[in-house]
Design a protein around this motif. Structure first.
Motif: not given
Ligand SMILES: Cc1cc2nc3c(=O)[nH]c(=O)nc-3n(C[C@H](O)[C@H](O)[C@H](O)COP(=O)(O)OP(=O)(O)OC[C@H]3O[C@@H](n4cnc5c(N)ncnc54)[C@H](O)[C@@H]3O)c2cc1C
Length: 480
Positions: A92, A115-116, A120, A124, A127, A142
């Motif tokens: 991120w 984002k979560q 961090d 991607l 995620s 997402l």
């Protein structure tokens, strides 16, 4: 390439897995070559980004393991439409930096939508594979932000997948835990970066659902509720800090604040959450109330303080506090569970969660409630409705009693959420029984069948996948 290595997840450190070798692909051509080689040798592939999943989804014993972290380049940027095409190993901070670099004039600056929250250094690709979410009050996970993906399939083909092209694979790969192909890159839909003002209240849970609607009605776009974790406190899982974020784009003169919690403050609060939960909550609420009215950027506000070596910090703290015998005491980490319930059933769930946590003597180190909108993108959605998301970070000693307690607690919480019409997140552990998985993910059987259809040789594998594949096979035989 390194041979026979032990890999593990970062947060729980409960998934030590010996893989045949680790490869760090540098390009799409490398990914294709690795798949072609695996097809010849028959050695399966597992793939990881930030290694934060905690059920063994990213590791496969004896497999060739792909570490995607070198694939983090920007491939294309469309500053007019706010689209960023980037390799899937990017985390991120890199994605956010790349979105800022897209700014062409003074008019629009782009930022990520979500984002979560607690971490961090996740990729991607990882995620997308978990279909992660942030703390948007009115957002889907997402997958909703993904325009397209470039996937390397089990045949070694590179395929563009989107809602229009190879749509079936697109919906399988989102929330697909790396089992339908290697995500080489993705195009992320950004949103204009905004100034947000933090609005903080200390409230009781009874008011939380109404408060969310109230704040959303006032225009707040993000928010979460962090509850009291001290079982002795009458506010246990009832009282909490409700922090929301409301657009304040007109106040363009004010410089937005940056990170809230300095790493040493974060560690101090973490230690207190272990030793003195009452003081931890008091200091935490004071900190938050002190930031009421602060202005933040909508994207960087979502970055968080997380110190990966905090497990080592806790170890050090244990040794420092415990005197001579402490070093021989058992290692411990945190394991997360996330449970979903229809919003109108949140109070009932929290009531049951209170009883369950007390019954098992589970110790919550951190807990929060967020909101999610029904996922309309992935084949195997965890957000099957507009849910409240309840997250527990449980203190977990790595001995038999500690591990059993955490597993039993999460299984009981899954039953409670499911009985109320909800579900749980697959990404955090593999304690759920196959019956629980099937109850919360009614399409899981079809999903396993589609895995075999798209990857008949099971080239893409994981210990998590084999665990549930085999358990479902046993169930099917028993039913027959
Ligand atoms: C402290 C902490 C806080 C968290 N907070 C949140 C939160 O707020 N919201 C939320 O939704 N989740 C949260 N998570 C869970 C997290 O979002 C997921 O576990 C996510 O998958 C982690 O990404 P990663 O890059 O670490 O993936 P990894 O753990 O490396 O991999 C996860 C899965 O993705 C697959 N994968 C990774 N890269 C690729 C690729 N390029 N192609 C195909 N498959 C791939 C892996 O095979 C595996 O199945 C949190 C986890 C932790 C430990």
């Amino acid at each position: 390439m390194a041979a026979m290595e032990v890999v593990n997840d970062v947060h729980s450190q409960l998934n030590a897995t010996t893989v045949a070798c680790i490869e760090r692909p540098q390009s799409l051509a490398d990914l294709i070559a690795i798949v072609m080689r695996a097809r010849q040798t028959g050695v399966s592939i597992s793939v990881s980004g930030g290694r934060h999943a905690m059920g063994g989804q990213q590791f496969s014993s004896g497999a060739t393991h792909l570490d995607m972290s070198a694939l983090d380049r920007v491939l294309d940027a469309d500053p007019v439409r706010g689209l960023l095409h980037i390799e899937a190993g990017a985390d991120w901070p890199k994605i956010i930096a790349a979105s800022h670099a897209m700014q062409t004039g003074a008019d629009t600056s782009w930022g990520i939508r979500q984002k979560q929250t607690g971490v961090d250094a996740v990729s991607l690709g990882g995620s997308i594979s978990a279909n992660a979410h942030g703390r948007g009050l009115l957002m889907q996970p997402l997958g909703d932000d993904i325009e397209n993906l470039t996937l390397v399939t089990a045949e070694g083909n590179s395929l563009l997948c989107s809602r229009e092209q190879n749509a079936d694979l697109f919906s399988l790969v989102i929330g697909g835990y790396g089992l339908f192909g290697l995500i080489y890159s993705a195009t992320l839909r950004l949103s204009p970066r905004r100034r947000l003002r933090r609005v903080v209240d200390i409230i009781d849970l009874d008011d939380a659902v109404n408060a969310v609607f109230r704040r959303a009605g006032e225009g707040c776009v993000f928010g979460d509720f962090q509850f009291v974790i001290d079982t002795q406190d009458e506010g246990f899982l009832k009282r909490g800090v409700f922090a929301c974020y409301k657009p304040c784009d007109d106040d363009a003169t004010e410089a937005p604040a940056t990170a809230d919690l300095a790493p040493d403050t974060w560690l101090k609060l973490l230690k207190l959450a272990h030793d003195d939960k009452r003081t931890a909550f008091r200091l935490y609420s004071q900190h938050y109330l002190g930031t009421d009215g602060n202005c933040y950027w909508s994207d960087t506000m979502q970055l968080s303080t997380y110190i990966p070596s905090y497990a080592d910090f806790l170890d050090g703290m244990r040794i420092a506090d415990g005197g001579a015998g402490a070093a021989s005491r058992v290692k411990e980490t945190l394991v997360i569970g996330e449970h979903y319930v229809p919003r109108e059933r949140l109070l009932a769930f929290m009531e049951q969660a209170r009883a369950i946590l007390r019954r098992f003597g589970a110790e919550v180190i951190y807990g929060t409630i967020r909101a999610i909108l029904r996922d309309t993108v992935s084949f195997l959605p965890w957000a099957c409705g507009d849910y409240a998301c309840v997250i527990f970070n449980l203190r977990t000693p790595h001995d038999e009693a500690g591990l059993r307690r955490t597993a039993d607690t999460f299984r009981a919480l899954i039953d409670a959420s499911n009985a109320l019409g909800g579900s749980f997140f697959l990404t955090y552990h593999r304690y759920a029984t196959p019956a629980q998985v099937e109850a919360c993910y009614p399409r899981f059987r079809d999903w396993l069948a589609l895995k075999k259809y798209h990857d008949p040789g099971e080239l893409f594998s994981s210990d998590w996948y084999r665990h549930y594949r085999d358990a479902f096979a046993v169930r099917a035989r028993a039913a027959a």
